[in-house]
Scaffold this motif. Structure first.
Motif, PDB file in Angstrom:
ATOM      1  N   ARG A   3       3.182 -45.366  -1.325  1.00  0.00           N
ATOM      2  CA  ARG A   3       1.969 -45.045  -2.048  1.00  0.00           C
ATOM      3  C   ARG A   3       2.228 -43.802  -2.700  1.00  0.00           C
ATOM      4  NH1 ARG A   3      -4.220 -44.697   0.420  1.00  0.00           N
ATOM      5  NH2 ARG A   3      -5.139 -44.071  -1.662  1.00  0.00           N
ATOM      6  N   SER A   4       2.878 -42.786  -2.120  1.00  0.00           N
ATOM      7  CA  SER A   4       3.078 -41.451  -2.752  1.00  0.00           C
ATOM      8  C   SER A   4       4.089 -41.351  -3.906  1.00  0.00           C
ATOM      9  CB  SER A   4       3.516 -40.291  -1.421  1.00  0.00           C
ATOM     10  OG  SER A   4       2.443 -40.253  -0.660  1.00  0.00           O
ATOM     11  N   ALA A   5       5.080 -42.199  -3.751  1.00  0.00           N
ATOM     12  CA  ALA A   5       6.098 -42.695  -4.709  1.00  0.00           C
ATOM     13  C   ALA A   5       5.586 -43.211  -6.087  1.00  0.00           C
ATOM     14  CB  ALA A   5       7.201 -43.404  -4.183  1.00  0.00           C
ATOM     15  N   VAL A   6       4.651 -44.139  -5.837  1.00  0.00           N
ATOM     16  CA  VAL A   6       3.827 -44.750  -6.882  1.00  0.00           C
ATOM     17  C   VAL A   6       3.261 -43.855  -7.894  1.00  0.00           C
ATOM     18  CG1 VAL A   6       2.345 -46.593  -7.560  1.00  0.00           C
ATOM     19  CG2 VAL A   6       3.934 -47.078  -5.823  1.00  0.00           C
ATOM     20  N   ILE A   7       2.409 -43.217  -6.935  1.00  0.00           N
ATOM     21  CA  ILE A   7       1.501 -42.087  -7.688  1.00  0.00           C
ATOM     22  C   ILE A   7       2.216 -40.876  -8.366  1.00  0.00           C
ATOM     23  CG2 ILE A   7      -0.266 -40.102  -7.144  1.00  0.00           C
ATOM     24  CD1 ILE A   7      -1.362 -41.733  -4.840  1.00  0.00           C
ATOM     25  N   ALA A   8       3.269 -40.450  -7.572  1.00  0.00           N
ATOM     26  CA  ALA A   8       4.442 -39.568  -8.314  1.00  0.00           C
ATOM     27  C   ALA A   8       4.817 -40.235 -10.012  1.00  0.00           C
ATOM     28  CB  ALA A   8       5.440 -39.325  -7.473  1.00  0.00           C
ATOM     29  N   LYS A   9       5.291 -41.480  -9.616  1.00  0.00           N
ATOM     30  CA  LYS A   9       5.866 -41.998 -10.806  1.00  0.00           C
ATOM     31  C   LYS A   9       4.929 -42.218 -12.101  1.00  0.00           C
ATOM     32  CE  LYS A   9       9.331 -45.109  -8.621  1.00  0.00           C
ATOM     33  NZ  LYS A   9       9.747 -46.392  -8.363  1.00  0.00           N
ATOM     34  N   ILE A  10       3.658 -42.612 -11.718  1.00  0.00           N
ATOM     35  CA  ILE A  10       2.603 -42.437 -12.721  1.00  0.00           C
ATOM     36  C   ILE A  10       2.136 -41.296 -13.167  1.00  0.00           C
ATOM     37  CG2 ILE A  10       0.052 -43.064 -13.060  1.00  0.00           C
ATOM     38  CD1 ILE A  10       0.165 -45.287 -10.862  1.00  0.00           C
ATOM     39  N   LEU A  11       2.245 -40.140 -12.288  1.00  0.00           N
ATOM     40  CA  LEU A  11       1.772 -38.706 -12.612  1.00  0.00           C
ATOM     41  C   LEU A  11       3.042 -38.341 -13.415  1.00  0.00           C
ATOM     42  CD1 LEU A  11       0.325 -37.204  -9.453  1.00  0.00           C
ATOM     43  CD2 LEU A  11      -0.843 -37.517 -11.489  1.00  0.00           C
ATOM     44  N   SER A  12       4.365 -38.353 -13.250  1.00  0.00           N
ATOM     45  CA  SER A  12       5.325 -38.083 -13.842  1.00  0.00           C
ATOM     46  C   SER A  12       5.337 -38.764 -15.398  1.00  0.00           C
ATOM     47  CB  SER A  12       6.638 -38.506 -13.237  1.00  0.00           C
ATOM     48  OG  SER A  12       6.852 -38.122 -11.979  1.00  0.00           O
ATOM     49  N   LEU A  13       5.144 -39.868 -15.568  1.00  0.00           N
ATOM     50  CA  LEU A  13       4.905 -40.538 -16.749  1.00  0.00           C
ATOM     51  C   LEU A  13       3.828 -39.951 -17.695  1.00  0.00           C
ATOM     52  CD1 LEU A  13       6.085 -42.492 -18.953  1.00  0.00           C
ATOM     53  CD2 LEU A  13       4.570 -44.183 -17.756  1.00  0.00           C
ATOM     54  N   TYR A  14       2.586 -39.767 -16.979  1.00  0.00           N
ATOM     55  CA  TYR A  14       1.558 -39.262 -17.703  1.00  0.00           C
ATOM     56  C   TYR A  14       1.838 -37.825 -17.761  1.00  0.00           C
ATOM     57  CZ  TYR A  14      -3.412 -38.445 -18.323  1.00  0.00           C
ATOM     58  OH  TYR A  14      -4.658 -37.999 -19.094  1.00  0.00           O
ATOM     59  N   LEU A  15       2.282 -36.930 -17.187  1.00  0.00           N
ATOM     60  CA  LEU A  15       2.743 -35.566 -17.482  1.00  0.00           C
ATOM     61  C   LEU A  15       3.596 -35.156 -18.493  1.00  0.00           C
ATOM     62  CD1 LEU A  15       2.387 -33.946 -14.008  1.00  0.00           C
ATOM     63  CD2 LEU A  15       0.713 -33.913 -15.806  1.00  0.00           C
ATOM     64  N   ILE A  16       4.395 -36.178 -18.747  1.00  0.00           N
ATOM     65  CA  ILE A  16       5.739 -35.996 -19.827  1.00  0.00           C
ATOM     66  C   ILE A  16       4.982 -36.206 -21.062  1.00  0.00           C
ATOM     67  CG2 ILE A  16       7.804 -37.030 -20.540  1.00  0.00           C
ATOM     68  CD1 ILE A  16       8.819 -37.442 -17.630  1.00  0.00           C
ATOM     69  N   THR A  17       4.151 -37.371 -20.994  1.00  0.00           N
ATOM     70  CA  THR A  17       3.479 -37.568 -22.380  1.00  0.00           C
ATOM     71  C   THR A  17       2.522 -36.308 -22.715  1.00  0.00           C
ATOM     72  OG1 THR A  17       1.914 -39.014 -21.375  1.00  0.00           O
ATOM     73  CG2 THR A  17       3.850 -40.240 -22.307  1.00  0.00           C
ATOM     74  N   SER A  18       1.959 -36.013 -22.078  1.00  0.00           N
ATOM     75  CA  SER A  18       0.620 -34.881 -22.032  1.00  0.00           C
ATOM     76  C   SER A  18       1.481 -33.710 -22.426  1.00  0.00           C
ATOM     77  CB  SER A  18      -0.080 -34.825 -20.781  1.00  0.00           C
ATOM     78  OG  SER A  18      -0.800 -35.902 -20.241  1.00  0.00           O
ATOM     79  N   ALA A  19       2.699 -33.358 -21.928  1.00  0.00           N
ATOM     80  CA  ALA A  19       3.351 -32.190 -22.080  1.00  0.00           C
ATOM     81  C   ALA A  19       3.898 -32.234 -23.607  1.00  0.00           C
ATOM     82  CB  ALA A  19       4.524 -32.083 -21.109  1.00  0.00           C
ATOM     83  N   LEU A  20       4.286 -33.425 -23.794  1.00  0.00           N
ATOM     84  CA  LEU A  20       4.942 -33.576 -25.350  1.00  0.00           C
ATOM     85  C   LEU A  20       3.632 -33.163 -26.440  1.00  0.00           C
ATOM     86  CD1 LEU A  20       7.348 -36.768 -24.922  1.00  0.00           C
ATOM     87  CD2 LEU A  20       8.164 -34.033 -25.307  1.00  0.00           C
ATOM     88  N   PHE A  21       2.442 -33.924 -26.020  1.00  0.00           N
ATOM     89  CA  PHE A  21       1.353 -33.799 -26.932  1.00  0.00           C
ATOM     90  C   PHE A  21       1.038 -32.294 -26.966  1.00  0.00           C
ATOM     91  CE2 PHE A  21      -3.107 -33.423 -27.244  1.00  0.00           C
ATOM     92  CZ  PHE A  21      -3.445 -33.980 -28.498  1.00  0.00           C
ATOM     93  N   LEU A  22       0.965 -31.602 -25.694  1.00  0.00           N
ATOM     94  CA  LEU A  22       0.361 -30.212 -25.471  1.00  0.00           C
ATOM     95  C   LEU A  22       1.431 -29.480 -26.251  1.00  0.00           C
ATOM     96  CD1 LEU A  22      -1.205 -30.210 -22.108  1.00  0.00           C
ATOM     97  CD2 LEU A  22      -2.407 -30.261 -24.319  1.00  0.00           C
ATOM     98  N   GLY A  23       2.517 -29.452 -26.029  1.00  0.00           N
ATOM     99  CA  GLY A  23       3.528 -28.770 -26.763  1.00  0.00           C
ATOM    100  C   GLY A  23       3.332 -28.833 -28.478  1.00  0.00           C
ATOM    101  N   TYR A  24       3.346 -29.995 -28.775  1.00  0.00           N
ATOM    102  CA  TYR A  24       3.070 -30.243 -30.369  1.00  0.00           C
ATOM    103  C   TYR A  24       1.791 -29.387 -30.792  1.00  0.00           C
ATOM    104  CZ  TYR A  24       2.121 -32.418 -34.930  1.00  0.00           C
ATOM    105  OH  TYR A  24       1.832 -32.400 -35.955  1.00  0.00           O
ATOM    106  N   PHE A  25       0.797 -29.706 -30.001  1.00  0.00           N
ATOM    107  CA  PHE A  25      -0.285 -28.988 -30.143  1.00  0.00           C
ATOM    108  C   PHE A  25      -0.325 -27.479 -30.209  1.00  0.00           C
ATOM    109  CE2 PHE A  25      -4.451 -27.364 -28.975  1.00  0.00           C
ATOM    110  CZ  PHE A  25      -5.234 -27.885 -29.986  1.00  0.00           C
ATOM    111  N   PHE A  26       0.031 -27.055 -29.261  1.00  0.00           N
ATOM    112  CA  PHE A  26      -0.111 -25.516 -29.143  1.00  0.00           C
ATOM    113  C   PHE A  26       1.224 -24.731 -29.820  1.00  0.00           C
ATOM    114  CE2 PHE A  26      -2.328 -26.490 -25.167  1.00  0.00           C
ATOM    115  CZ  PHE A  26      -3.366 -25.365 -25.237  1.00  0.00           C
ATOM    116  N   THR A  27       2.364 -25.670 -30.175  1.00  0.00           N
ATOM    117  CA  THR A  27       3.099 -25.036 -31.333  1.00  0.00           C
ATOM    118  C   THR A  27       2.583 -24.800 -32.385  1.00  0.00           C
ATOM    119  OG1 THR A  27       5.109 -26.040 -30.182  1.00  0.00           O
ATOM    120  CG2 THR A  27       5.436 -25.390 -32.372  1.00  0.00           C
ATOM    121  N   ASN A  28       1.715 -25.773 -32.902  1.00  0.00           N
ATOM    122  CA  ASN A  28       0.936 -25.707 -34.352  1.00  0.00           C
ATOM    123  C   ASN A  28      -0.210 -24.808 -34.139  1.00  0.00           C
ATOM    124  OD1 ASN A  28       2.707 -27.765 -35.684  1.00  0.00           O
ATOM    125  ND2 ASN A  28       1.208 -29.304 -35.225  1.00  0.00           N
TER     126      ASN A  28
END
Length: 263
Positions: A3-28
């Motif tokens: 169960r932890s592994a499934v949650i970790a995979k979902i969080l990883s995908l979510y955080l990677i996409t969020s980090a990319l978006f936030l990186g673009y937003f805060f860079t601008n």
């Protein structure tokens, strides 16, 4: 752990996409605030430039020194002929090819005409150009970078916490159903063993000599089906309970197996 592994995979995908978006937003966001900071410094320099011109016009170029010291800037005034009319330490000649605004070593410098208004028979001062360097804005830029980085980390942390609870909540019902299904399989597997053992034992102890050929064939069919069910039971116990299982290599006669299945 699964169960932890499934949650970790979902969080990883979510955080990677969020980090990319936030990186673009805060860079601008950083670039915009940096440009605003530089633009504000240029505006201040232009106001100081007008003050230098007024001082030089009224009291002479010597009066500009105290004014630039008061404003903490460095100025270099060059006549149209290229002669340096006024210059402080580090003053150098410049030409029209230079950019009107330059940021170097943390200082904003403007290169432009000292006086923008047309005065007809303008004198040397009115047609001169000025290079004006402002205060060092390195600390302000570093503070801006630090604030931008901290804000991005805080927002990413909040997103991570929200995403964790959302994933945990949304998967809770699914895991509950899976757990119920696993319990059912384990209970069913356990219950199969008792009647299956009775069937196999009854077949082994049956008096086959007293049976007709037809009934003997039926008994053999029951025995074959029971053995198939027994192998399925072994598979279930291996998957559900992690039971030890020996799997020795052996040669099999495929013809006999096929005939048995056909029968």
């Amino acid at each position: 752990s699964e169960r932890s592994a499934v949650i970790a995979k979902i969080l990883s995908l979510y955080l990677i996409t969020s980090a990319l978006f936030l990186g673009y937003f805060f860079t601008n966001d950083y670039k915009m605030k940096k440009e605003a900071l530089i633009s504000n410094e240029v505006k201040n320099l232009k106001e100081i430039k007008m003050g230098i011109y007024m001082k030089a016009r009224m009291d002479g170029l010597g009066a500009a020194k105290s004014f630039t010291a008061e404003k903490d800037v460095k100025a270099c005034i060059v006549a149209k002929s290229g002669q340096i009319l006024y210059g402080e330490a580090g003053c150098a000649k410049f030409d029209d090819a230079q950019s009107s605004t330059v940021v170097s070593d943390g200082k904003v410098t403007i290169f432009e005409a000292l006086q923008n208004m047309d005065e007809g028979g303008a004198d040397e001062l009115a047609t001169a150009k000025i290079a004006l360097s402002g205060k060092d804005v390195t600390s302000e830029l570093n503070l801006l970078r630090l604030r931008t980085s901290l804000n991005s980390l805080i927002v990413l942390g909040v997103i991570m916490i929200i995403a964790f609870y959302l994933a945990k909540t949304s998967l809770a019902s699914l895991h509950a159903k899976i757990a119920a299904l696993n319990r059912f399989i384990k209970d069913s597997t356990h219950e199969i063993n008792a009647p299956l053992s009775v069937i196999l034992m009854s077949i082994e102890t049956a008096d086959k000599s007293s049976l007709s050929q037809r009934n003997l064939k039926r008994l053999n069919n029951i025995q074959t089906a029971a053995k198939t069910l027994s192998r399925t039971y072994e598979d279930l116990t291996y998957l559900s309970f992690g039971a030890s299982r020996s799997a020795p290599k052996e040669e099999l006669n495929f013809r006999d197996i096929l005939n048995e299945r056909l029968e």
